[in-house]
Design a protein around this motif. Structure first.
Motif, PDB file in Angstrom:
ATOM      1  N   ARG A  79      -0.740   5.762  -6.205  1.00 53.95           N
ATOM      2  CA  ARG A  79       0.467   6.440  -6.665  1.00 53.95           C
ATOM      3  C   ARG A  79       1.701   5.672  -6.238  1.00 53.95           C
ATOM      4  N   ASP A  80       2.828   6.082  -6.808  1.00 56.67           N
ATOM      5  CA  ASP A  80       4.136   5.609  -6.371  1.00 56.67           C
ATOM      6  C   ASP A  80       4.245   4.085  -6.302  1.00 56.67           C
ATOM      7  N   ILE A  81       4.806   3.649  -5.185  1.00 50.50           N
ATOM      8  CA  ILE A  81       5.105   2.239  -5.025  1.00 50.50           C
ATOM      9  C   ILE A  81       3.813   1.416  -4.997  1.00 50.50           C
ATOM     10  N   PHE A  82       2.718   2.019  -4.544  1.00 52.37           N
ATOM     11  CA  PHE A  82       1.476   1.264  -4.468  1.00 52.37           C
ATOM     12  C   PHE A  82       0.921   0.989  -5.857  1.00 52.37           C
ATOM     13  N   PHE A  83       1.051   1.975  -6.729  1.00 56.05           N
ATOM     14  CA  PHE A  83       0.644   1.749  -8.117  1.00 56.05           C
ATOM     15  C   PHE A  83       1.505   0.638  -8.717  1.00 56.05           C
ATOM     16  N   ALA A  84       2.793   0.735  -8.477  1.00 58.40           N
ATOM     17  CA  ALA A  84       3.715  -0.253  -9.030  1.00 58.40           C
ATOM     18  C   ALA A  84       3.375  -1.656  -8.527  1.00 58.40           C
ATOM     19  N   MET A  85       3.120  -1.747  -7.207  1.00 64.07           N
ATOM     20  CA  MET A  85       2.873  -3.058  -6.611  1.00 64.07           C
ATOM     21  C   MET A  85       1.524  -3.631  -7.037  1.00 64.07           C
ATOM     22  N   LEU A  86       0.515  -2.758  -7.125  1.00 67.62           N
ATOM     23  CA  LEU A  86      -0.801  -3.243  -7.541  1.00 67.62           C
ATOM     24  C   LEU A  86      -0.730  -3.758  -8.971  1.00 67.62           C
ATOM     25  N   SER A  87      -0.028  -3.047  -9.837  1.00 69.74           N
ATOM     26  CA  SER A  87       0.072  -3.518 -11.212  1.00 69.74           C
ATOM     27  C   SER A  87       0.858  -4.832 -11.255  1.00 69.74           C
TER      28      SER A  87
END
Lengths: 213, 433, 319, 299
Positions: C110-118
């Motif tokens: 979720r959140d920033i982790f989703f953004a960073m993983l993508s």
């Protein structure tokens, strides 16, 4: 000393408090009773300035609080014990308790700490332990101690007995009763009426964000 | 707040429609010659290439419009037409450049586009240029593939491609008797670096088959930190280290390698090493073999045209011109000559792009860097003479280039119809040295 | 009631599409092209908005944008497939499939982790693309000119025909998306945004919602990449770079998640601002673009779509 | 063989030190303010520029050479002093409490603006300040020379890391910051002025970014575009190490630094790819990075 005058608070799209009114005088102890999600925590957080008011006013000793930040309210002598304790895991119990005195210049940290240890000697025993390692009940106690450091005038205690073993709950209840004798004003929220019933001067029932007295 | 927001929206929409209107109205009713100039104005390629090139171009266009350029470029503007230049930033990748190119052609209705430092842009633009029938002059980029892999009607490149840089350096090393028993390379990890290293290493192998390749490093472009690479190069103990690094990367590499003794222990060659000299000044190491991608700057020929250009640039900007301004001016000169040749044919009217393209094909013209001949790619790709030199301190202690060897264009460029890499692999058949 | 609304929506959309197709004949060629490009970017933005409805923002849509572009490009150069509509459709399907494969990896976060993983995924793809010399490495490659039903249009009309194709295909996709947004799974996504735990208690899986939305977003992004590549006639690894992904996020934030047409308007706005600042301020266009981004986030935090919604709500009230 | 391994370790350590100083500020700012600051790279560039401007002035004043380090510190400090109020107070403060991704986008916009601001202030010419690098001499190591200054960077990185760790864990102000990191809301209720803490934390982050730029300036030619590479590499470090974690930044920087050095020496072809590879691997297996913050037991 504290008047909450027809306060409404929105959380997201939901109106969590509707025209809520409450007042507490010096040395009074009041109980705020309502089920989970009724708005107790929202009210206490609004008094602390965490939630913004949609309308209404909150006054402390005739001072309008609406525009003051949380830390300014704490500096006025309002102590807050959050429901989830909110201790800082990396810090020791004593450091957690002292936290308000580091930022609020008017507090004498030695004095306040002595007072807390006097009221709750068991905190002194665990003073060097990291908050990370405490049990839930011990955390409640430490959080109460922390609230006492900044709460020279008014204490806001959010469900202090929730999820605490009966023995500890009894102990906390005694401590809070003891505080009343020190001419302290206290607002205490609960989800049900319980053994501490007799100590309150007033009772507010809250349901869906409304005062239903 | 709400009111404020709505105002903002209103203002921005008005602004945009206004700009659109300006864009459209600008496009019509222009009498002179409208030239789109695309070069790096931001990002890491701006300081070494884009800006000095455009400085040279700006100055030259101004002097052309004033008619202050010596013969044969003494006619005002392009054949009497005043030149209006529209500069565009080249940064942002090839795909963005295709769009900017379309904007120039379709929205600004420019008469021609002069531009492109990056090889990637030079690979992307020509097909669009032909599709839009837009006259395009590539002035700087190095990849030989533009006219080797395809042919275009409206696209010309007025500078030699990069194969010559590395062939000439290999020849220079041998002629000057340097030990090339082992070579290593540090080149950026993209087409320019890879092609340069390939051209160089294969040329060396052809000229000296016993030579051994030690180390082939391809750091990523704009990395700026070469400590590890320098260790690896020094560990390899290669006799010659080749690099086609440019701009900030080259400057940083020099600054980092010099105190570690790389330039003392090995013979370093920079295939495009001159353009950082104005900036680095005496921080530039001695004994480095370098090319300038043509006879430019300190290696320019002693002709009247060059003396004029060198002095004009020096007077205006206070530093000597390195390769970028030379190359842009070369492009402008080629375009001017083609236009004026076309005008001779059509009786002095403003020529259309077909007439200019026809005149451009196979054109030969003098530039400050020597004679430019549009000989390759069926008359669309230039060849030009080349020079390689070695840096040394002069008597005042300033770094300068000595030991200059000049190469005829036909000596270091393949003949028409043969791909550069095939020509190298075949051992330079028909080279006229 | 809802039946009527949908009919109405379909009618509105077809009206809007025909209007745009007609307008395309009147406006200059460059604007036709800019709008086509805005549609390509808008498609990717639409994908992010689909994710945003479920409370996720991808900072790496360059990943699917690149895959779509390279799919169309490679089919064109390697397999000789040049039909624009077919390329768009195949890129849509293929990128959607890729999305479906990697979605389970991403959907846990979720959140920033989703953004960073993508973002990390897109950077890895970037790293791979610049290494493969066979497809041009960092330079990318040129696409063959497109055909339509086997016919290659003359170059004067090529832009306009692609514009028409883009509008029609995107129009119908937008309609389908609106249906999806208003369907049960679409509304569950909105509920996930509000309170994920509650959705889980009610027996729906937030994970599945995220997978579905990411797959849709991937398909849309792939189609956008293919359209962008076809329109420009060139693709390069820059498609997958983090700055490209940043623009997509900007488009979707500028648009907000409430309205579908707002996304395309936002994309067009960005395109115009960037292109005009590049034209008139070649030295400081980044400054202008940056200020434009900051100001629009400050002053329109809930997006252009919120204006649309307010406007239509007011319209309904006045009726 | 042993020589080569030592070379790799040394090269890797130098590179890791540089990465660490950049990433430290980034991860610290994220830890306190929950902002992933893309403009960090821009501040780095400003630090380099400001050093390239101040150090020549310093020399022209005829100050003793050894004190040039002081001039570099001052130039980093100056950048932090100027940029912090503008960025934190002026812009970012409006977005606290909003979506983290939105703030990332805002910092991206600031990054774009800073790119051109450098141009407007310093123009397009590159600047050089290689003099400080000659200060510490050179060291012969095996068959290689290392410049003392480069090796000193390792010391600087260790100092920065230890110093920040010490401040956070051993001082009262540091403990207040820890409290804010853990729970800003509660800390506010306990009398902590969060805005002040945010300002201070951002200042430290900006100072570290500028410091990294300052100390890199003597190694490079300072010009537009030097921030591009910094952004992604420092991101990779904090993603590998865990957002907001100082030990994580150490490990992340070491992993990338060593992997890169090993690649350049043994497998140059893979160099360009290795960073992304580390990052992707970490995200797939441990998406929150190697180090996650501690949490108190709920019951």
């Amino acid at each position: 000393m504290l008047t909450v005058n027809s306060v409404s608070v929105k959380i997201g799209a939901i109106l969590a408090l509707k025209n809520f009114t409450l007042d507490i005088k010096k040395g009074e102890m009041i109980s705020l009773i309502g089920r989970n999600g009724a708005g107790k925590t929202t009210l206490l957080k609004s008094i602390m300035g965490v939630n913004k008011l949609a309308n209404g006013t909150i006054k402390f000793n005739d001072l309008d609080l609406n525009n003051s930040a949380s830390h300014e309210r704490a500096a006025l002598g309002i102590g807050y014990m959050p429901e989830d304790r909110g201790l800082i895991p990396e810090l020791t119990v004593e450091e957690n308790i002292l936290l308000p005195s580091w930022s609020i210049k008017s507090l004498d940290s030695n004095n306040r700490l002595t007072l807390v240890y006097q009221i709750m000697p068991e905190l002194k025993e665990m003073s060097e332990r990291k908050a990370l390692l405490l049990s839930g009940g011990q955390q409640k106690m430490a959080a109460l101690g922390r609230a006492l450091v900044s709460g020279t005038q008014l204490l806001l205690l959010d469900e202090p007995f929730e999820g605490v073993a009966p023995a500890l709950s009894q102990r906390l209840s005694e401590v809070i009763k003891g505080l009343k004798k020190q001419n302290m004003s206290i607002i205490l929220s609960q989800s049900e009426q319980n053994h501490t019933e007799d100590i309150f001067d007033k009772k507010f029932l809250i349901e869906r964000g409304e005062n239903v007295n | 707040m709400n009111f404020f927001r709505q105002c903002l929206i209103l203002i921005s929409s008005i602004l945009i429609s206004l700009l659109t209107f300006v864009g459209i109205s600008n496009a019509d009713g222009h009498k002179g010659f409208k030239l789109g100039v695309v070069t790096f104005l931001s990002g890491p390629a701006a300081e070494p290439f884009g800006v000095p090139a455009w400085n040279g171009g700006k100055l030259f266009i101004k002097l052309l419009n004033e008619g202050k350029v010596p013969a044969p470029y003494n006619k005002k503007g392009f054949g009497g037409m005043k030149i209006t230049a529209i500069p565009i930033d080249e940064s942002g990748g090839a795909t963005k450049q295709v769009q900017e190119f379309r904007n120039l052609v379709q929205r600004d209705k420019v008469d021609a586009v002069l531009g492109y430092v990056s090889s990637g842009d030079c690979m992307a633009i020509p097909s669009v240029a032909d599709e839009l029938k837009a006259l395009t002059v590539l002035y700087d980029c190095g990849t030989p593939r533009v006219f080797e892999d395809a042919s275009y009607k409206y696209v010309f490149r007025t500078a030699a491609h990069a194969a010559m840089d590395n062939i000439a350096i290999a020849k220079y090393l041998i002629e000057k008797g340097h030990d090339i028993s082992s070579i290593a390379g540090i080149n950026q990890n993209y087409a320019w670096g890879k092609d340069s290293w390939k051209d160089f290493s294969v040329s060396v192998k052809k000229l000296s088959p016993s030579s051994e390749i030690k180390n082939e490093l391809f750091p990523k472009i704009f990395s700026g930190q070469y400590g590890t690479e320098i260790s690896a190069l020094m560990n390899s103990k290669a006799k010659v280290v080749h690099s086609s690094l440019w701009g900030g990367d080259l400057q940083s590499f020099i600054l980092q390698a010099k105190p570690r003794g790389l330039f003392k222990r090995t013979q370093v060659v920079f295939s495009a090493g001159d353009h950082v000299m104005p900036g680095l000044g005496n921080k530039y190491p001695e004994g480095v073999i370098l090319g300038a991608r043509g006879q430019y700057g300190m290696m320019a020929p002693d002709t009247e045209l060059n003396k004029w250009f060198y002095k004009s640039y020096m007077d205006e900007y206070g530093v000597f011109p390195a390769q970028p301004p030379y190359r842009m001016v070369q492009g402008l000169m080629g375009l001017k000559m083609a236009i004026e040749k076309a005008m001779e044919k059509n009786g002095g009217k403003k020529p259309n792009k077909d007439e200019i393209a026809a005149a451009f094909k196979g054109l030969e013209f003098d530039s400050p860097g020597g004679l430019v001949q549009m000989k390759l790619g069926d008359g669309h790709q230039a060849i030009q003479p080349h020079a390689i030199g070695t840096t040394a301190k002069d008597k005042d202690g300033n770094i300068t280039v000595t030991d200059i060897v000049r190469y005829k264009a036909s000596c270091v460029n393949p003949p028409n119809g043969i791909k550069a890499v095939d020509w190298i692999n075949a051992g330079f058949p028909g080279a006229d040295c | 009631m809802s039946e009527k609304l949908y009919n109405n929506l379909l009618f509105q959309s077809i009206f809007l599409m025909s209007f745009l197709i007609l307008v395309g004949l009147l406006i200059p060629n460059w604007l036709v092209f800019v709008i086509t490009k805005a549609i390509a970017y808008g498609l990717v933005g639409l994908g992010i908005i689909t994710l945003m409805r479920g409370g996720l923002v991808s900072f790496g849509q360059g990943f699917v944008f690149g895959i779509g572009g390279y799919t169309a490009g490679l089919l064109g150069t390697q397999a000789g497939l040049t039909d624009a509509m077919l390329l768009l459709f195949v890129s849509f399907l293929f990128t959607g499939l890729v999305g479906l494969i990697i979605a389970p990896l991403l959907a846990r976060y979720r959140d920033i982790f989703f953004a960073m993983l993508s973002l990390a995924f897109s950077m890895v793809l970037y790293g791979i693309l610049i290494k493969i010399d066979a497809i041009g490495g960092s330079d990318g490659f040129v696409l063959p000119e497109s055909t339509y039903f086997g016919i290659k249009p003359s170059s004067e009309y090529a832009d306009y025909i692609l514009y028409v194709v883009a509008i029609i295909m995107t129009g119908f996709i937008s309609i389908l998306l609106r249906y999806y947004y208003d369907s049960t799974p679409g509304l569950i996504a909105l509920a996930v945004r509000e309170n994920e735990l509650r959705v889980e208690y009610l027996g729906s899986s937030a994970f599945n919602v995220a997978v579905l939305n990411f797959t849709i977003a991937a398909g849309l992004g792939g189609m956008g990449g293919a359209l962008n590549g076809i329109a420009l006639g060139h693709i390069d690894p820059e498609f997958t770079y983090w700055t490209t992904s940043g623009e997509f996020v900007f488009i979707s934030i500028l648009a907000g998640y409430l309205s579908v047409p707002a996304v395309f308007l936002a994309a067009l706005l960005l395109e115009l601002v960037r292109s005009f600042s590049g034209r008139y301020f070649p030295d400081t266009w980044q400054l202008i673009l940056g200020l434009f981004l900051i100001l629009s986030i400050i002053f329109i935090p809930s997006g252009i779509g919120s204006f649309f919604k307010q406007f239509f709500d007011r319209l309904k009230k006045s009726k | 063989m042993v020589d080569e391994i030592l070379t790799i370790v040394l090269d890797g350590a130098i590179y890791a030190s540089w990465l660490f100083i950049v990433a430290l500020g980034l991860t610290f700012v994220f830890g306190v303010l929950k902002i992933l600051n893309i403009a960090h790279g821009g501040i780095y560039a400003l630090g380099a520029y400001s050093t390239a401007t101040l150090v020549p002035i310093f020399y022209s004043l005829g100050m003793p050479e050894q004190l040039v380090i002081l001039a570099m510190l001052v130039s980093a400090l100056a950048v932090a002093i100027v940029i912090t109020p503008i960025m934190e107070r002026g812009i970012l403060r409006r977005f606290y409490g909003q979506d983290e991704v939105l703030i990332v986008l805002v910092t991206y916009a600031i990054y774009l603006v800073l790119e051109d601001v450098q141009k407007l202030i310093w123009g397009m010419n590159s600047l050089y300040v290689s003099e400080p690098r000659e200060l510490l001499g050179a060291l012969e190591f095996g068959s290689l020379y290392y410049v003392g200054y480069d090796l000193a960077l390792i010391g600087l990185a260790i100092f920065c890391g230890l110093f920040l760790w010490f401040v956070l864990n051993k001082t009262q102000s540091g403990k207040i910051v820890l409290a804010v990191i853990h729970n800003p809301e509660i800390s506010g209720c306990m009398g902590v002025n969060i805005n002040k803490v945010y300002l201070a934390a951002f200042f430290i982050g900006a100072f570290l970014a500028a410091l990294a730029g300052s100390f890199t300036a003597p190694l490079i030619s300072v010009q537009v575009g030097i921030s591009v590479a910094v952004v992604i590499e420092s991101f990779a470090v904090v993603i590998i190490g865990g957002l907001g974690s100082i030990p994580g930044a150490v490990i992340g920087a070491l992993i990338i630094g060593m992997a890169r050095a090993a690649c350049v020496h043994k497998l140059p072809e893979a160099e360009i790819f290795i960073m992304y590879f580390c990052m992707a691997g970490m995200l797939i297996f441990k998406p929150k990075g190697l180090f996650q913050g501690a949490q108190a037991r709920k019951i």
